[in-house]
Design an enzyme around this catalytic site. Structure first.
Site, PDB file in Angstrom:
ATOM      1  CB  CYS A  43      -0.919  -0.030   1.217  1.00  0.00           C
ATOM      2  SG  CYS A  43      -1.973   1.402   1.342  1.00  0.00           S
ATOM      3  CB  CYS A  48      -3.260   2.644  -1.412  1.00  0.00           C
ATOM      4  SG  CYS A  48      -3.362   0.977  -0.769  1.00  0.00           S
ATOM      5  CE  LYS A  51      -4.952   4.203  -6.157  1.00  0.00           C
ATOM      6  NZ  LYS A  51      -5.372   2.827  -5.966  1.00  0.00           N
ATOM      7  CE1 TYR A 186     -11.180  -3.864  -6.924  1.00  0.00           C
ATOM      8  CE2 TYR A 186     -10.910  -1.593  -6.236  1.00  0.00           C
ATOM      9  CZ  TYR A 186     -11.534  -2.814  -6.098  1.00  0.00           C
ATOM     10  OH  TYR A 186     -12.487  -2.984  -5.138  1.00  0.00           O
ATOM     11  CD  GLU A 190      -7.080   2.348  -8.861  1.00  0.00           C
ATOM     12  OE1 GLU A 190      -7.944   2.533  -8.001  1.00  0.00           O
ATOM     13  OE2 GLU A 190      -5.939   1.939  -8.577  1.00  0.00           O
ATOM     14  CG  HIS A 445     -28.576  22.799  -3.494  1.00  0.00           C
ATOM     15  ND1 HIS A 445     -28.729  21.913  -4.535  1.00  0.00           N
ATOM     16  CD2 HIS A 445     -28.749  24.041  -4.009  1.00  0.00           C
ATOM     17  CE1 HIS A 445     -28.991  22.595  -5.637  1.00  0.00           C
ATOM     18  NE2 HIS A 445     -29.014  23.880  -5.347  1.00  0.00           N
ATOM     19  CD  GLU A 450     -28.247  18.740  -4.057  1.00  0.00           C
ATOM     20  OE1 GLU A 450     -29.201  19.084  -3.347  1.00  0.00           O
ATOM     21  OE2 GLU A 450     -27.586  19.546  -4.744  1.00  0.00           O
TER      22      GLU A 450
HETATM   23  P1  FAD Z   1       1.271  -6.120   1.909  1.00  0.00           P
HETATM   24  O1  FAD Z   1       0.929  -4.713   2.113  1.00  0.00           O
HETATM   25  O2  FAD Z   1       1.509  -6.598   0.524  1.00  0.00           O
HETATM   26  O3  FAD Z   1       2.566  -6.410   2.806  1.00  0.00           O
HETATM   27  C1  FAD Z   1       3.244  -7.625   2.790  1.00  0.00           C
HETATM   28  C2  FAD Z   1       4.681  -7.375   3.238  1.00  0.00           C
HETATM   29  O4  FAD Z   1       5.304  -8.632   3.470  1.00  0.00           O
HETATM   30  C3  FAD Z   1       5.535  -6.678   2.181  1.00  0.00           C
HETATM   31  O5  FAD Z   1       6.156  -5.558   2.752  1.00  0.00           O
HETATM   32  C4  FAD Z   1       6.551  -7.735   1.758  1.00  0.00           C
HETATM   33  O6  FAD Z   1       7.817  -7.181   1.407  1.00  0.00           O
HETATM   34  C5  FAD Z   1       6.651  -8.581   3.027  1.00  0.00           C
HETATM   35  N1  FAD Z   1       7.068  -9.959   2.810  1.00  0.00           N
HETATM   36  C6  FAD Z   1       6.554 -10.869   1.959  1.00  0.00           C
HETATM   37  N2  FAD Z   1       7.141 -12.073   2.136  1.00  0.00           N
HETATM   38  C7  FAD Z   1       8.055 -11.917   3.142  1.00  0.00           C
HETATM   39  C8  FAD Z   1       8.958 -12.796   3.801  1.00  0.00           C
HETATM   40  N3  FAD Z   1       8.983 -14.107   3.518  1.00  0.00           N
HETATM   41  N4  FAD Z   1       9.754 -12.295   4.759  1.00  0.00           N
HETATM   42  C9  FAD Z   1       9.703 -10.970   5.106  1.00  0.00           C
HETATM   43  N5  FAD Z   1       8.849 -10.102   4.524  1.00  0.00           N
HETATM   44  C10 FAD Z   1       8.024 -10.574   3.558  1.00  0.00           C
HETATM   45  N6  FAD Z   1      -6.066  -1.112  -1.513  1.00  0.00           N
HETATM   46  C11 FAD Z   1      -6.906  -0.144  -1.103  1.00  0.00           C
HETATM   47  O7  FAD Z   1      -7.621  -0.332  -0.112  1.00  0.00           O
HETATM   48  N7  FAD Z   1      -6.990   1.056  -1.760  1.00  0.00           N
HETATM   49  C12 FAD Z   1      -6.225   1.329  -2.842  1.00  0.00           C
HETATM   50  O8  FAD Z   1      -6.320   2.418  -3.415  1.00  0.00           O
HETATM   51  C13 FAD Z   1      -5.322   0.337  -3.292  1.00  0.00           C
HETATM   52  N8  FAD Z   1      -4.541   0.576  -4.359  1.00  0.00           N
HETATM   53  C14 FAD Z   1      -3.655  -0.386  -4.759  1.00  0.00           C
HETATM   54  C15 FAD Z   1      -2.866  -0.117  -5.867  1.00  0.00           C
HETATM   55  C16 FAD Z   1      -1.974  -1.049  -6.314  1.00  0.00           C
HETATM   56  C17 FAD Z   1      -1.115  -0.756  -7.508  1.00  0.00           C
HETATM   57  C18 FAD Z   1      -1.864  -2.304  -5.620  1.00  0.00           C
HETATM   58  C19 FAD Z   1      -0.869  -3.342  -6.085  1.00  0.00           C
HETATM   59  C20 FAD Z   1      -2.640  -2.588  -4.532  1.00  0.00           C
HETATM   60  C21 FAD Z   1      -3.557  -1.625  -4.085  1.00  0.00           C
HETATM   61  N9  FAD Z   1      -4.389  -1.855  -2.992  1.00  0.00           N
HETATM   62  C22 FAD Z   1      -5.265  -0.899  -2.585  1.00  0.00           C
HETATM   63  C23 FAD Z   1      -4.355  -3.144  -2.264  1.00  0.00           C
HETATM   64  C24 FAD Z   1      -3.537  -3.021  -0.967  1.00  0.00           C
HETATM   65  O9  FAD Z   1      -2.261  -2.492  -1.281  1.00  0.00           O
HETATM   66  C25 FAD Z   1      -3.400  -4.388  -0.323  1.00  0.00           C
HETATM   67  O10 FAD Z   1      -4.679  -4.942  -0.099  1.00  0.00           O
HETATM   68  C26 FAD Z   1      -2.685  -4.292   1.027  1.00  0.00           C
HETATM   69  O11 FAD Z   1      -1.408  -3.724   0.887  1.00  0.00           O
HETATM   70  C27 FAD Z   1      -2.552  -5.700   1.641  1.00  0.00           C
HETATM   71  O12 FAD Z   1      -1.853  -5.614   2.856  1.00  0.00           O
HETATM   72  P2  FAD Z   1      -1.091  -6.883   3.442  1.00  0.00           P
HETATM   73  O13 FAD Z   1      -0.656  -6.487   4.808  1.00  0.00           O
HETATM   74  O14 FAD Z   1      -1.898  -8.096   3.300  1.00  0.00           O
HETATM   75  O15 FAD Z   1       0.181  -7.100   2.513  1.00  0.00           O
HETATM   76  P1  NDP Z   2      -8.084  -7.631 -10.431  1.00  0.00           P
HETATM   77  O1  NDP Z   2      -8.348  -8.982  -9.904  1.00  0.00           O
HETATM   78  O2  NDP Z   2      -8.918  -6.497  -9.980  1.00  0.00           O
HETATM   79  O3  NDP Z   2      -8.134  -7.664 -12.023  1.00  0.00           O
HETATM   80  C1  NDP Z   2      -7.338  -8.540 -12.763  1.00  0.00           C
HETATM   81  C2  NDP Z   2      -7.710  -8.399 -14.208  1.00  0.00           C
HETATM   82  O4  NDP Z   2      -6.792  -9.146 -14.996  1.00  0.00           O
HETATM   83  C3  NDP Z   2      -9.104  -8.935 -14.532  1.00  0.00           C
HETATM   84  O5  NDP Z   2      -9.731  -8.050 -15.422  1.00  0.00           O
HETATM   85  C4  NDP Z   2      -8.820 -10.275 -15.184  1.00  0.00           C
HETATM   86  O6  NDP Z   2      -9.760 -10.620 -16.160  1.00  0.00           O
HETATM   87  C5  NDP Z   2      -7.499  -9.989 -15.885  1.00  0.00           C
HETATM   88  N1  NDP Z   2      -6.705 -11.196 -16.097  1.00  0.00           N
HETATM   89  C6  NDP Z   2      -6.393 -12.165 -15.216  1.00  0.00           C
HETATM   90  N2  NDP Z   2      -5.641 -13.112 -15.795  1.00  0.00           N
HETATM   91  C7  NDP Z   2      -5.474 -12.737 -17.076  1.00  0.00           C
HETATM   92  C8  NDP Z   2      -4.787 -13.299 -18.179  1.00  0.00           C
HETATM   93  N3  NDP Z   2      -4.149 -14.466 -18.076  1.00  0.00           N
HETATM   94  N4  NDP Z   2      -4.825 -12.644 -19.362  1.00  0.00           N
HETATM   95  C9  NDP Z   2      -5.494 -11.468 -19.457  1.00  0.00           C
HETATM   96  N5  NDP Z   2      -6.155 -10.897 -18.473  1.00  0.00           N
HETATM   97  C10 NDP Z   2      -6.139 -11.515 -17.274  1.00  0.00           C
HETATM   98  O7  NDP Z   2      -6.541  -7.411 -10.132  1.00  0.00           O
HETATM   99  P2  NDP Z   2      -5.630  -6.127 -10.141  1.00  0.00           P
HETATM  100  O8  NDP Z   2      -4.301  -6.652 -10.503  1.00  0.00           O
HETATM  101  O9  NDP Z   2      -6.207  -5.027 -10.928  1.00  0.00           O
HETATM  102  O10 NDP Z   2      -5.654  -5.706  -8.621  1.00  0.00           O
HETATM  103  C11 NDP Z   2      -5.431  -6.662  -7.580  1.00  0.00           C
HETATM  104  C12 NDP Z   2      -6.230  -6.323  -6.367  1.00  0.00           C
HETATM  105  O11 NDP Z   2      -5.624  -5.229  -5.682  1.00  0.00           O
HETATM  106  C13 NDP Z   2      -7.647  -5.840  -6.661  1.00  0.00           C
HETATM  107  O12 NDP Z   2      -8.532  -6.897  -6.835  1.00  0.00           O
HETATM  108  C14 NDP Z   2      -7.967  -5.026  -5.450  1.00  0.00           C
HETATM  109  O13 NDP Z   2      -8.436  -5.866  -4.436  1.00  0.00           O
HETATM  110  C15 NDP Z   2      -6.631  -4.439  -5.070  1.00  0.00           C
HETATM  111  N6  NDP Z   2      -6.553  -3.062  -5.572  1.00  0.00           N
HETATM  112  C16 NDP Z   2      -7.392  -2.136  -5.025  1.00  0.00           C
HETATM  113  C17 NDP Z   2      -7.404  -0.855  -5.496  1.00  0.00           C
HETATM  114  C18 NDP Z   2      -8.339   0.134  -4.886  1.00  0.00           C
HETATM  115  O14 NDP Z   2      -8.856  -0.127  -3.807  1.00  0.00           O
HETATM  116  N7  NDP Z   2      -8.586   1.261  -5.522  1.00  0.00           N
HETATM  117  C19 NDP Z   2      -6.522  -0.418  -6.564  1.00  0.00           C
HETATM  118  C20 NDP Z   2      -5.675  -1.465  -7.072  1.00  0.00           C
HETATM  119  C21 NDP Z   2      -5.703  -2.737  -6.582  1.00  0.00           C
HETATM  120  P3  NDP Z   2     -11.249 -11.140 -15.789  1.00  0.00           P
HETATM  121  O15 NDP Z   2     -11.982  -9.912 -15.336  1.00  0.00           O
HETATM  122  O16 NDP Z   2     -11.744 -11.677 -17.073  1.00  0.00           O
HETATM  123  O17 NDP Z   2     -11.068 -12.162 -14.716  1.00  0.00           O
END
Ligand code: FAD
Ligand code: NDP
Length: 463
Positions: A43, A48, A51, A186, A190, A445, A450
């Site tokens: 995140c 997050c 992004k 997502y 985005e 408003h 609203e």
């Molecule tokens: P993470 O935050 O992934 O943390 C896992 C940590 O474990 C990492 O720091 C990693 O380095 C560490 N780790 C892994 N394996 C090991 C190991 N063996 N030893 C030591 N360390 C290790 N969610 C939202 O709610 N709003 C958003 O706008 C949003 N935008 C996103 C945009 C993008 C591009 C992405 C990829 C995700 C986004 N998400 C968003 C999803 C959100 O980031 C994740 O749901 C959240 O970070 C999950 O938290 P977590 O604690 O499960 O894991």
């Molecule tokens: P998503 O699961 O949201 O979307 C993955 C997309 O990739 C889907 O459209 C899926 O298609 C497509 N896909 C999967 N496999 C293939 C393939 N082999 N070839 C072509 N297309 C494929 O994953 P994201 O990676 O976008 O994000 C991961 C998660 O992170 C999200 O689900 C969300 O929980 C979290 N996130 C949250 C955000 C937020 O809160 N604003 C922002 C970014 C991430 P299909 O629809 O047909 O299955």
């Protein structure tokens, strides 16, 4: 030499891991936290936060576009990607520092390195930490919490190694002229929105007919129309077959047989749990569709080993991981019977326009409720009034109501600041908001929100 046996050892300092470690340590428990890459996890570092910052950068272009209609004479000399990247990195370093201090102040022992479960005997785990110089320490703990999150999934095809994922996109050395984004979830929408608004020729390649498949169908349809209207080139029912280097750029061949020339390819094709070399083979931890299998108490199938956040199957959102961590600590250290409630979790997609949603989609409501009423509204926002064109950004709002008890079961919206707006309504929906209570709420408003308290006509009923 005496070795500490930790009450809690957390692997992964992301959203869920930091919260669990910090809260448990603040309550006086002995807590260790192992992290191999960065504090704050996905995140803060590659999710997050950066992004949203990049999304703000993209929105500036829309404000600049509107400026002259409000009388401003603004000269734009261009956009500098390297400044954006540098400012982003500075802000993230600041946040990393805050996390470090928070952990330190709450008494968490932080270990930098890769965590691996070596063995579990009678519910007590031995976990090794291997640091960047390959030095190994072994820690023992009463409870191990796997909070290792997820990592991008990229399908393999010829040339797939030439593509980038969300892990690399924030630090591209240069933003060039053309990008292809693959996926329809997502991250895909985005980033397609961000690139498009930054003036890059953007192609969104999605294998299905309609992106954002898991969202309300009308909302997803409204969003996809807006992406196209704003200039994103949609390649629907299409997928990437191969990538070939062509000069400085890439030639993409798509499954429909057409080709595209681009400078960047971003694969946004989902995420998989981070389980690499975690030592699960040394435990009885079972997987479920590739994710760590847990129950309501975050217990895996191995005694004393727990998991939460993106590493388990289910909602992959930061606030969900945070709340799971709070529930976990309460269950483990405060004898709480409380379990995580996954109903009515609000979420936003920071595409352009923003989308936000809470509760059931219309299709889900139809499965769950006998009778469903739908209210919807579509309009151009007041902010665009002075634009001398009919081609204005649309906003779309939808309410899904259980007609038998008047409870609002779903709320979906596409508009500026949709995430900010839905957050307040989400609390009301969680508390059992009825349509009548919405009707009795006096609006603010003039606002976009609203509309939700003034929708009176059910879909399909003539006014
Ligand atoms: P993470 O935050 O992934 O943390 C896992 C940590 O474990 C990492 O720091 C990693 O380095 C560490 N780790 C892994 N394996 C090991 C190991 N063996 N030893 C030591 N360390 C290790 N969610 C939202 O709610 N709003 C958003 O706008 C949003 N935008 C996103 C945009 C993008 C591009 C992405 C990829 C995700 C986004 N998400 C968003 C999803 C959100 O980031 C994740 O749901 C959240 O970070 C999950 O938290 P977590 O604690 O499960 O894991
Ligand atoms: P998503 O699961 O949201 O979307 C993955 C997309 O990739 C889907 O459209 C899926 O298609 C497509 N896909 C999967 N496999 C293939 C393939 N082999 N070839 C072509 N297309 C494929 O994953 P994201 O990676 O976008 O994000 C991961 C998660 O992170 C999200 O689900 C969300 O929980 C979290 N996130 C949250 C955000 C937020 O809160 N604003 C922002 C970014 C991430 P299909 O629809 O047909 O299955």
């Amino acid at each position: 030499m005496t070795t500490t046996r930790y009450d809690l050892l957390v692997i992964g300092a992301g959203s869920g891991g930091v919260r669990a470690a910090r809260v448990a340590a603040a309550q006086g428990h002995r807590v260790a936290l192992i992290e191999e890459a960065y504090l704050g996890g996905t995140c803060v570092n590659v999710g997050c936060v950066p992004k949203k910052l990049y999304s703000y950068a993209a929105h500036v272009s829309e404000d600049v576009h509107l400026a002259s209609s409000f009388g401003w004479d603004i000269q734009v000399n261009g956009f500098d990607w390297t400044s954006l990247v540098a400012n982003k990195s500075k802000e993230i370093s600041r946040l990393n520092g805050i996390y470090d201090r928070l952990l330190n102040n709450s008494g968490v022992n932080l270990f930098w390195g890769h965590g691996r479960i070596e063995q579990v005997v009678d519910g007590v785990s031995e976990v090794s930490v291997t640091d960047s110089e390959s030095a190994v320490q072994v820690l023992t703990a009463q409870r191990v919490l796997i909070a290792t999150g997820g990592t991008p999934f990229c399908p393999e095809f010829p040339g797939s190694e030439l593509a980038i994922t969300s892990n690399e996109v924030f630090d591209l050395p240069a933003l060039r002229k053309r990008v292809a984004v693959v996926g329809g979830g997502y991250i895909a929408v985005e980033f397609a929105s961000i690139f498009n608004a930054l003036g890059i020729e953007t192609h969104l390649i999605y294998r299905g007919p309609q992106c954002l498949k898991s969202f309300d169908a009308d909302l997803a349809h409204a969003a996809q129309s807006e992406y196209a209207r704003k200039g994103v080139h949609l390649q629907l029912n299409n997928n990437i077959e191969r990538i070939e280097q062509q000069g400085d750029g890439f030639l993409l061949t798509l499954t429909q047989g057409n080709t595209l020339c681009v400078d960047h390819v971003l694969m946004a094709t989902g995420r998989v749990p981070n389980l690499a070399d975690l030592g699960l083979e040394n435990t009885d931890v079972q997987l479920e569709d590739g994710f760590v299998k847990i129950n309501e108490r975050f217990e895996t199938t191995e005694a004393g080993v727990f998991a939460l956040g993106d590493v388990r199957k289910g909602l992959a959102l930061t606030p969900v991981a945070l709340e799971e961590a709070m529930v976990f600590v309460d269950q483990q250290f405060n004898s709480s019977e409380r379990v995580m409630d996954y109903d009515n979790v609000a979420t936003a997609v920071f595409s352009m326009p923003n989308l936000a949603t809470v509760g059931l989609t219309e299709a889900q409501a139809e499965q769950k409720c006998e009778n469903v009423d739908v209210y919807e509204s579509e309009f151009a926002a007041l902010k665009q009034s002075f634009l001398e064109t009919d081609d204005k950004e649309r906003s779309y709002l939808k309410l899904v109501v259980d007609a038998d008890n008047d409870v609002v079961v779903g709320m979906h919206m596409m508009s500026a600041d949709a995430g900010e707006i839905i957050q307040g309504f989400a609390a009301a929906i969680k508390a059992g908001l009825t349509k009548q209570q919405l009707d009795q709420t006096v609006g603010v408003h003039p606002t976009l929100a609203e509309e939700f308290v003034t929708m009176r006509t059910k879909r399909g009923v003539q006014e």
